[in-house]
Design a protein around this motif. Structure first.
Motif, short mmCIF file in Angstrom:
data_model
loop_
_atom_site.label_atom_id
_atom_site.label_comp_id
_atom_site.label_asym_id
_atom_site.label_seq_id
_atom_site.Cartn_x
_atom_site.Cartn_y
_atom_site.Cartn_z
N TYR A 233 0.83 -1.21 0.00
CA TYR A 233 0.00 0.00 0.00
C TYR A 233 0.86 1.26 0.00
O TYR A 233 0.61 2.20 -0.76
N ILE A 234 1.90 1.26 0.83
CA ILE A 234 2.80 2.41 0.89
C ILE A 234 3.52 2.61 -0.45
O ILE A 234 3.65 3.72 -0.95
N VAL A 235 3.98 1.50 -1.04
CA VAL A 235 4.77 1.57 -2.27
C VAL A 235 3.91 1.89 -3.48
O VAL A 235 4.24 2.77 -4.29
N ARG A 236 2.77 1.22 -3.63
CA ARG A 236 2.00 1.31 -4.87
C ARG A 236 0.88 2.36 -4.81
O ARG A 236 0.55 2.94 -5.84
N GLU A 237 0.28 2.53 -3.64
CA GLU A 237 -0.84 3.48 -3.54
C GLU A 237 -0.35 4.88 -3.18
O GLU A 237 -0.82 5.88 -3.74
N LEU A 238 0.60 4.96 -2.22
CA LEU A 238 1.07 6.27 -1.75
C LEU A 238 2.41 6.68 -2.35
O LEU A 238 2.95 7.73 -2.01
N ARG A 239 2.96 5.84 -3.23
CA ARG A 239 4.19 6.15 -3.98
C ARG A 239 5.42 6.31 -3.10
O ARG A 239 6.33 7.07 -3.41
N GLY A 240 5.46 5.57 -1.98
CA GLY A 240 6.67 5.53 -1.17
C GLY A 240 7.64 4.49 -1.72
O GLY A 240 7.33 3.76 -2.66
N THR A 250 7.10 -2.33 10.24
CA THR A 250 7.87 -2.25 11.49
C THR A 250 7.16 -1.38 12.51
O THR A 250 7.10 -1.72 13.70
N GLY A 251 6.63 -0.25 12.07
CA GLY A 251 5.89 0.62 12.98
C GLY A 251 4.67 -0.08 13.56
O GLY A 251 4.38 0.03 14.76
N PHE A 252 3.95 -0.80 12.71
CA PHE A 252 2.77 -1.55 13.15
C PHE A 252 3.15 -2.57 14.20
O PHE A 252 2.61 -2.59 15.31
N TRP A 253 4.11 -3.44 13.87
CA TRP A 253 4.47 -4.52 14.79
C TRP A 253 5.26 -4.00 15.99
O TRP A 253 5.20 -4.60 17.08
N GLY A 254 5.98 -2.91 15.81
CA GLY A 254 6.67 -2.31 16.95
C GLY A 254 5.67 -1.82 18.00
O GLY A 254 5.87 -2.02 19.21
N MET A 255 4.58 -1.21 17.55
CA MET A 255 3.56 -0.74 18.49
C MET A 255 2.76 -1.91 19.05
O MET A 255 2.26 -1.83 20.18
N CYS A 285 -10.44 4.08 15.30
CA CYS A 285 -10.10 5.50 15.10
C CYS A 285 -8.89 5.67 14.19
O CYS A 285 -8.87 6.54 13.30
N PHE A 286 -7.87 4.84 14.39
CA PHE A 286 -6.67 4.96 13.56
C PHE A 286 -6.91 4.45 12.14
O PHE A 286 -6.27 4.92 11.20
N PHE A 287 -7.81 3.50 11.97
CA PHE A 287 -8.16 3.08 10.62
C PHE A 287 -8.86 4.22 9.87
O PHE A 287 -8.65 4.40 8.66
N LEU A 288 -9.69 4.98 10.57
CA LEU A 288 -10.31 6.15 9.94
C LEU A 288 -9.26 7.14 9.47
O LEU A 288 -9.36 7.70 8.36
N LEU A 289 -8.24 7.38 10.31
CA LEU A 289 -7.14 8.27 9.91
C LEU A 289 -6.47 7.74 8.64
O LEU A 289 -6.18 8.51 7.72
N LEU A 290 -6.22 6.44 8.58
CA LEU A 290 -5.57 5.84 7.41
C LEU A 290 -6.40 6.04 6.15
O LEU A 290 -5.86 6.38 5.08
N PRO A 297 3.69 10.01 5.77
CA PRO A 297 3.92 10.17 7.22
C PRO A 297 2.69 9.89 8.06
O PRO A 297 2.77 9.20 9.09
N LEU A 298 1.51 10.40 7.64
CA LEU A 298 0.29 10.16 8.40
C LEU A 298 -0.13 8.69 8.32
O LEU A 298 -0.67 8.13 9.27
N ALA A 299 0.11 8.07 7.17
CA ALA A 299 -0.19 6.64 7.04
C ALA A 299 0.67 5.82 8.00
O ALA A 299 0.19 4.86 8.62
N LEU A 300 1.94 6.21 8.14
CA LEU A 300 2.81 5.51 9.08
C LEU A 300 2.31 5.67 10.52
O LEU A 300 2.31 4.70 11.30
#
Length: 394
Positions: A233-240, A250-255, A285-290, A297-300
């Motif tokens: 999603y980050i690579v193909r949808e948001l062009r990261g 990593t951020g997901f599993w780290g949290m 709530c965080f899924f709504l933000l996504l 950055p906000l997606a992360l």
């Protein structure tokens, strides 16, 4: 248990959960690279997750019953044999078909591993299941966070992805050696099933089990469907880039890891059901933000918040089952774990098919519906604080 046995128990548990997580999540981080390397679509890539979990689910349904019948040691030995084989098959693959075969074998290892480890921990820490299972899953979270980060870093540096499967294969062989040489830890393992034991389990606990089956089905389906597609999603949808894709996982599993420390503490002070409801609201709530952001950055940040919200759900559901069911406990835990595996089996692949037509963002819209469903389940009486046991035989 003496200090030496406790040390070996902790060592095996830490290593086993850490590399079980690697087997489950590192493929999601490598997927964008494989999609380019083998020229495959999102639906074909999602099939890899399906293949891991089809064998995982079938074996997990049996693993608890096998633990009740033969003891936990032989089942855990099988887990490391199949995990090592799966890791090494993928590490030497020169075609997508070989990777698919390796995922199938690796799933067998995962199926023989997770439920028996959970049962072992519940037995050792009887009465403190909520704390113990959150702490044990902490190491699963560390593995799940470390794997994608390293995969993204390695691929960005031009190092071969194969190393992400070679090293875990070697560690699985080491865990196998520890299990084969361990005697004290499994000396008092209960073996043998009374006639009609499975029937009695369902007669006494049918509603409680069915509700937990559904809760675990939705939770693991949401967790794996979401985390499997984060990098893509980050690579193909948001062009990261691929590094940011790995960083998302990593951020997901780290949290998830940090959250399990927090929920281990909270489980001493609050009812499990209240914590489960709080977790689903926070995740929602965080899924709504996504869904409403198009910036990396906000997606992360959203993925990190979702990870924290999700962190306590699996251990708390399993703690409720272990706390309430004594008869055929291993079988019950195995069945609940397997129902989670069915969710992981179906949703990443099916959502990948949808994304071919509706886009990758639609995956997370579907996941948020699953989170809403979990909140509804956690409102039921089985998750309300009651005197004594949380559930009553129904």
């Amino acid at each position: 248990m003496n200090k030496g046995t406790i040390f070996r128990f902790y060592g095996m548990t830490v290593l086993a959960f850490f590399f079980l997580a690697i087997s489950m999540v590192v493929t999601g981080a490598v997927l964008p690279h494989w999609m380019d390397l083998f020229q495959i679509s999102a639906s074909q890539a999602g099939r890899l997750i399906f293949l891991y979990y089809i064998s995982y689910v079938i074996v997990t349904f049996l693993s608890g019953f096998l633990c009740d019948h033969f003891g936990k040691k032989p089942v855990l030995v099988l887990s490391q044999i199949f995990l090592a084989a799966g890791f090494f098959i993928i590490s030497t693959a020169d075609s997508f078909l070989t990777i698919e075969f390796g995922m199938l074998i690796m799933g067998l290892g995962g199926g023989f591993c997770e439920a028996p480890l959970t049962i072992l921990i519940s037995n050792v820490f009887s009465g403190k299941e909520g704390f113990a299972l959150n702490m044990s899953q902490l190491f699963f979270g560390i593995g799940a966070a470390t794997g994608p980060f390293l995969a993204g870093f390695i691929l960005e540096k031009g190092i071969t992805w194969r190393i992400m499967y070679i090293i875990p294969g070697i560690v699985s062989l080491f865990i196998l050696f520890l299990l084969l040489t361990e005697k004290t830890l499994f000396a008092h393992d209960r073996k043998g099933i009374q006639k009609g034991g499975v029937l009695k389990l369902f007669q006494h606990w049918k509603c409680f089990l069915l509700i937990n089956f559904l809760a675990m089905f939705l939770y693991v389906g949401a967790e794996i469907a979401g985390s499997s597609w984060m990098s893509t999603y980050i690579v193909r949808e948001l062009r990261g880039n691929i590094y940011l894709g790995g960083l998302a996982m990593t951020g997901f599993w780290g949290m998830v890891t940090i959250g399990r420390l927090v929920f281990a503490y909270l489980s001493h002070h609050f009812p499990y059901g209240s914590l489960l409801r709080f977790s689903t609201v926070l995740s929602f709530c965080f899924f709504l933000l996504l869904l409403f952001t198009s910036t990396v950055p906000l997606a992360l940040v959203a993925f990190m918040g979702i990870g924290f919200g999700f962190s306590g759900i699996w251990p708390l559901i399993m703690a409720l089952v272990a706390q309430n069911i004594d008869e055929m406990q291993a079988t019950a835990i195995g069945l609940v774990t397997a129902c989670g595996g069915i969710g992981a089996l179906l949703f990443p692949w099916v959502f990948g098919i949808f994304s071919d037509y509706l886009g990758l963002r639609f995956i997370f819209f579907l996941v948020i519906l699953m989170v809403a469903g979990m909140f509804g389940i956690f409102q039921m009486r089985f998750f309300q604080p009651l005197p004594g046991l949380v559930a009553k035989r129904t």
